[in-house]
Design a protein around this motif. Structure first.
Motif, PDB file in Angstrom:
ATOM      1  N   ASP B   5       0.800  -1.217   0.000  1.00 23.03           N
ATOM      2  CA  ASP B   5       0.000   0.000   0.000  1.00 23.03           C
ATOM      3  C   ASP B   5       0.836   1.272   0.000  1.00 23.03           C
ATOM      4  OD1 ASP B   5      -2.429  -1.412   0.094  1.00 23.03           O
ATOM      5  OD2 ASP B   5      -2.111  -1.769   2.237  1.00 23.03           O
ATOM      6  N   TYR B   6       2.101   1.141   0.351  1.00 20.87           N
ATOM      7  CA  TYR B   6       2.911   2.351   0.479  1.00 20.87           C
ATOM      8  C   TYR B   6       4.093   2.399  -0.469  1.00 20.87           C
ATOM      9  CZ  TYR B   6      -0.057   2.842   4.439  1.00 20.87           C
ATOM     10  OH  TYR B   6      -1.174   2.950   5.200  1.00 20.87           O
ATOM     11  N   THR B   8       6.051   2.471  -4.159  1.00 21.17           N
ATOM     12  CA  THR B   8       5.803   3.124  -5.432  1.00 21.17           C
ATOM     13  C   THR B   8       5.657   2.014  -6.460  1.00 21.17           C
ATOM     14  OG1 THR B   8       7.151   4.973  -4.767  1.00 21.17           O
ATOM     15  CG2 THR B   8       6.742   4.729  -7.113  1.00 21.17           C
ATOM     16  N   ARG B   9       4.480   1.963  -7.077  1.00 18.78           N
ATOM     17  CA  ARG B   9       4.312   0.967  -8.133  1.00 18.78           C
ATOM     18  C   ARG B   9       4.909   1.518  -9.419  1.00 18.78           C
ATOM     19  NH1 ARG B   9       0.059  -2.863  -6.867  1.00 18.78           N
ATOM     20  NH2 ARG B   9      -0.677  -2.339  -4.785  1.00 18.78           N
ATOM     21  N   ASP B 127       9.676   6.924   1.465  1.00 22.53           N
ATOM     22  CA  ASP B 127       8.326   6.405   1.699  1.00 22.53           C
ATOM     23  C   ASP B 127       8.098   6.156   3.188  1.00 22.53           C
ATOM     24  OD1 ASP B 127       7.793   6.350  -1.023  1.00 22.53           O
ATOM     25  OD2 ASP B 127       8.649   4.345  -1.250  1.00 22.53           O
TER      26      ASP B 127
END
Lengths: 700, 217
Positions: B5-6, B8-9, B127
């Motif tokens: 969820d956190y 970076t895709r 992040d």
């Protein structure tokens, strides 16, 4: 999630002053000029414009699919910070396969018809990732499930033609997502689909963007569709980007006259009928080798001035943050716009209430016999099975009125009018037209009767003889029915062409020399040539651009007014028929579910199916609140329609009845009358139907 | 709080055959500090960091200008990257604290997120720091108070109950072992739409609750 921090991630795709040219004999033409935009992670950039504006060319330029004669002439295309222009071979293949995916308009063309869907899907994983077959199959089934494909394991074993269009498009989307691409390019992915399916696919796209953080470039000619999925929108006209802004900006404060024009072409489906009046954009997109000197939109612009004809405007930023290519954007107020006379829709005459009834349909049925393949079927011992395409249609029409017929594909709309015109034989029931019985075989029909009933078809390309000139095609019914003396046919045809706004010079043209909108005008002229009493229109505008749609609809209304014809108008979208229909019938699986005056249809009480159709219509205005109802599954087979109420398998409202709507499965619902003319085929009591909230509310 | 969820895709990824100079350019142009190196099908092969781009001066010391240019032009990503076998990665379903521990223990600036031998994202120090700031309500204005409690069950609950009884909203909480006080816990709360004095008034009435720090931000 890094959005919390101050630093913004670099864009996934960045186009910087890109120009694309095609080499042709004796030079080259620039199809796209100086287009710039960025797409960030998890964002959708919509690209809107009419056909021939270069939207698809931009998409192809990104993938270097321009063909042998096309190339990027100027500018840079950067994907994930890496230059794509000039990249070829292995490097490009790697990027395309792993990180960029594309979904095209026609899903049938993207799938190999001779391979099972499962094999096509797993190929993506086995070839690109070297995954083993079993693992790949498992992943594909999961992905199909993710795109809400019913019974995914079974679908893997089928061929593309064995699933419906909406399902095919889901397979293509699933295939595109298998490799978890960073960029997804979608070129009109829903244009070929029914509204209800379209709504479901659009929901899916928005959801996938959120879950996978994919950057999406979404191309469409329909602003309503783009509004639903995009975060930012770029409007393209004749190869140039004329406006670029966020969705909210574009709809609230459209700055470029072209954007304003596009918005006025899309039916609004707002609270009142006036909102669904459409105003076409006059003229058409200039071909790339013949663009005007100054502002390219100048010749079609309502605000054109001297400066526009001489100087080409630059794309510049306005104080409100949108980028626009117009000299006078600040001075133009879209709210103060009034339609000029030539594009004003004709006023719709109220018509005397006691006009003569010319068509009376009673319990009309059309069944098709299904050929079985078992031995019993062949020798004729088995019980005969039928596709019940039209079941008990009841309605009547008065002279000069318009009936809109709406429903998903496969609901029997076309069969209904084909039966009326005599292309299909009636199975049972009565239909009287001007006192004649029209259920008889067409070969026994009087020429006079044939002359009074004419049809406009959906696809003008396939309904015109390509080797006959326009004049010959329109003149033919006049000669056949001898409505016009032989020596006056030419004059009469030219008169018709003029009333279609085509002009005498079109007389000797061949269909291939016409644009889609012009072809449809010829189709209408041909239908009107014999001066018919009743014209049946089978989705005459579904295949056309939004701007042309509006023009054709207005034209139809005008001729209806001039010639006092009666119209039956088929559409799959409720928003299209609203402003000109006197009555609307909503059909589902061969049955009319609701029929009544147009105004009554768009406000409660609704049939639950009508409600669902209304909530599927893409509305361009982001401030409008629309109820979210999505029908599950596809239309059941008409061979074996559901018992009781035909809609019960998909009805979202049946839980309102006791026992979860048991009665719907068992008994055919009765007609309930909201008013004398407005009736609904449903078990739910009228009092309950009246309490439904309107589907569309304008929120302020 | 899971890595998926956190992270970076779709981070920028490069092939091993790319020139090292090109990788350096991509990093500086896009302001990123880590580039996962991937093969076909996004298989992880390695990682390029700012560190990898630092070529030891000794290696260049004996070369003249021409030789340096040639050396650089022939230098590929695969020559400078941290190869996959020396690389720590993490799965998307790991927790954020697991990622933080791996990074802190090894002094890594980032971890490629790998699922079924495919790079699906990257999680970096930044992040984690952003999440730390958010965890403590750094992005929301309000009253920030640090309370010290003995490590007894029920201590935390009485604070929460007292604040919610007043109808105030708590936007962030964090608890850590109190520095240099064995057996005590420090709890950081961010409360919105309340004045400092009202909040202190409530907290001061609580037993064995020591207020370490209050500020409005």
């Amino acid at each position: 999630m890094t959005e919390l921090g101050t630093q913004k991630a670099p864009p996934v795709l960045q186009l910087d002053e890109v120009a694309v040219a095609y080499k042709i004999r004796g030079g080259e033409i620039e199809a796209v000029q100086d287009v710039s935009f960025d797409i960030y992670r998890g964002e959708t950039q919509g690209i809107v414009g009419e056909s021939g504006c270069g939207k698809s060319t931009v998409a192809w330029a990104v993938l270097n699919f321009l063909g042998a004669n096309g190339y990027v002439k100027r500018g840079h295309i950067k994907f994930q910070g890496q230059e794509l222009v000039g990249v070829a071979g292995e490097e490009l293949r790697r990027l395309r396969g792993d990180q960029i995916a594309m979904v095209y308009q026609d899903p049938m063309q993207a799938l190999n018809p001779s391979m099972r869907l499962g094999d096509q899907l797993t190929e993506v994983l086995t070839v690109h990732r070297g995954m083993d077959e079993k693992e790949a199959t498992k992943r594909c089934i999961e992905m199909l499930d993710r795109v809400y494909m019913p019974d995914p394991a079974n679908v893997m074993k089928r061929y593309p033609h064995q699933i419906s269009g909406g399902q095919q498009q889901r397979v293509v989307i699933a295939m595109a997502l298998l490799n978890n691409p960073a960029l997804l390019i979608m070129d009109e992915p829903t244009t070929a689909l029914d509204v209800t399916v379209e709504a479901a696919v659009l929901d899916l796209i928005a959801e996938l963007r959120r879950d996978f953080d994919t950057a999406i470039m979404y191309i469409s000619h329909n602003l309503g569709v783009v509004a639903r999925v995009s975060t930012r929108v770029g409007v393209m006209y004749a190869g140039e980007m004329v406006e670029r802004a966020t969705v909210e900006q574009i709809y609230k404060y459209p700055s470029h006259p072209y954007t304003q024009g596009l918005i006025r072409c899309v039916p609004k489906l707002g609270a009142d009928k006036a909102g669904s009046v459409l105003y076409p954009i006059r003229g058409r997109v200039p071909p790339p080798n013949n663009r005007p000197v100054g502002c390219i939109y100048g010749p079609r612009c309502d605000y054109v001035r001297e400066r526009c004809r001489e100087e080409r405007p630059e794309l510049r930023e306005l104080p409100n943050g949108s980028w626009v290519r117009c000299h006078f954007a600040e001075e133009i107020d879209a709210d103060e716009w009034t339609p000029s006379e030539d594009i004003l829709p004709p006023s719709i005459q109220v018509g005397e209430h006691d006009a003569e009834t010319i068509l009376e349909v009673k319990d009309l049925k059309k069944y098709y016999e299904v050929a079985g393949s078992s031995f019993k079927d062949v020798v004729g011992l088995a019980e005969k099975r039928y596709v019940k395409a039209v079941e008990n249609a009841n309605f009547s029409m008065k002279r000069g009125k318009t009936l809109g017929v709406v429903g998903e594909s496969g609901c029997g709309k076309s069969t209904l009018i084909k039966t009326l015109i005599g292309l299909e034989e009636t199975t049972d029931g009565e239909a009287t037209f001007l006192g004649f019985d029209i259920t008889e075989d067409i070969s026994k029909r009087d020429t006079e009767l044939i002359q009074e009933l004419q049809m406009v078809f959906q696809n003008p390309d396939s309904t015109m003889n390509p080797s006959y000139t326009v004049g010959q095609q329109i003149g033919r019914p006049m000669q056949r029915f001898k409505t016009v003396p032989k020596n006056q046919v030419r004059q009469e045809v030219i008169k018709l062409l003029t009333s279609m706004r085509l002009g005498a010079n079109y007389y000797d043209r061949l269909p291939r020399q016409l644009s889609g909108g012009e072809k449809q005008r010829v189709g209408i002229a041909r239908a009107l040539a014999s001066r018919p009493e009743l014209v049946l229109c089978d989705e005459p505008v579904s295949a056309l651009d939004v701007s042309v749609q509006a023009a054709i609809l207005n034209l139809l209304l005008e001729v209806q007014h001039d010639f006092e014809t009666t119209l039956i108008f088929i559409a799959h979208d409720l928003s299209v028929v609203r402003f000109f229909s006197d009555d609307v019938a909503v059909m589902y699986l061969g049955q009319i579910m609701e029929i009544g005056p147009a105004d009554a249809i768009y406000a409660p009480p609704y049939h639950p199916y009508t409600e669902a159709l209304l909530s599927a219509v893409p509305v361009p205005d982001p401030t409008v609140e629309q109820k979210h109802i999505r029908l599950e599954g596809s239309v059941p087979s008409a061979i074996d329609p559901p018992s009781g109420c035909r809609f019960h398998t998909r009805c979202p409202r049946r839980n309102l009845l006791p026992d979860g709507g048991k009665i719907c499965e068992e008994e055919v619902p009765p007609w309930q009358y909201a008013t004398d003319e407005h009736r609904i085929l449903c078990h739910i009591p009228m009092e309950t139907l009246r309490t439904f909230d309107p589907v569309v509310t304008t929120g302020n | 709080m899971l890595v998926k969820d956190y992270m970076t895709r779709h981070p920028i990824m490069i092939p091993p055959s790319m020139a090292a100079a090109e990788a350096q350019k991509i990093m500086s142009e896009n302001k990123v500090r880590h580039l996962p190196v991937v093969g076909d099908g996004k298989r992880p092969l390695g990682l390029v960091t700012r560190q990898s781009l630092r070529i030891p001066p000794a290696e260049l010391g004996s070369l003249n200008v021409w030789e340096i240019t040639r050396f650089l032009s022939e230098l590929k990503v695969k020559d400078i990257m941290v190869p996959a076998k020396e690389l720590s990665t993490i799965g998307p379903d790991a927790t954020l604290e697991e990622a933080a521990q791996v990074m802190a223990d090894n002094r890594y600036g980032c971890l490629p997120v790998v699922e079924e031998n495919v790079v699906v994202g990257i999680i970096t120090e930044t992040d984690l720091l952003v999440q730390l700031a958010d965890l403590l309500g750094g992005y929301i204005p309000g009253v920030r108070v640090t309370v010290r409690l003995p490590g007894k069950i029920g201590g935390y609950a009485q604070i929460i109950n007292a604040i919610s009884a007043k109808g105030w909203g708590m936007y962030a909480t964090g608890s850590v072992r109190a520095p240099k006080r064995e057996g005590y816990w420090d709890i950081v709360l961010k409360v919105r739409d309340v004045s400092k004095d009202d909040l202190l008034g409530v907290l001061n009435q609580l037993e064995s609750c020591e207020i370490i720090d209050v500020r409005e931000k």
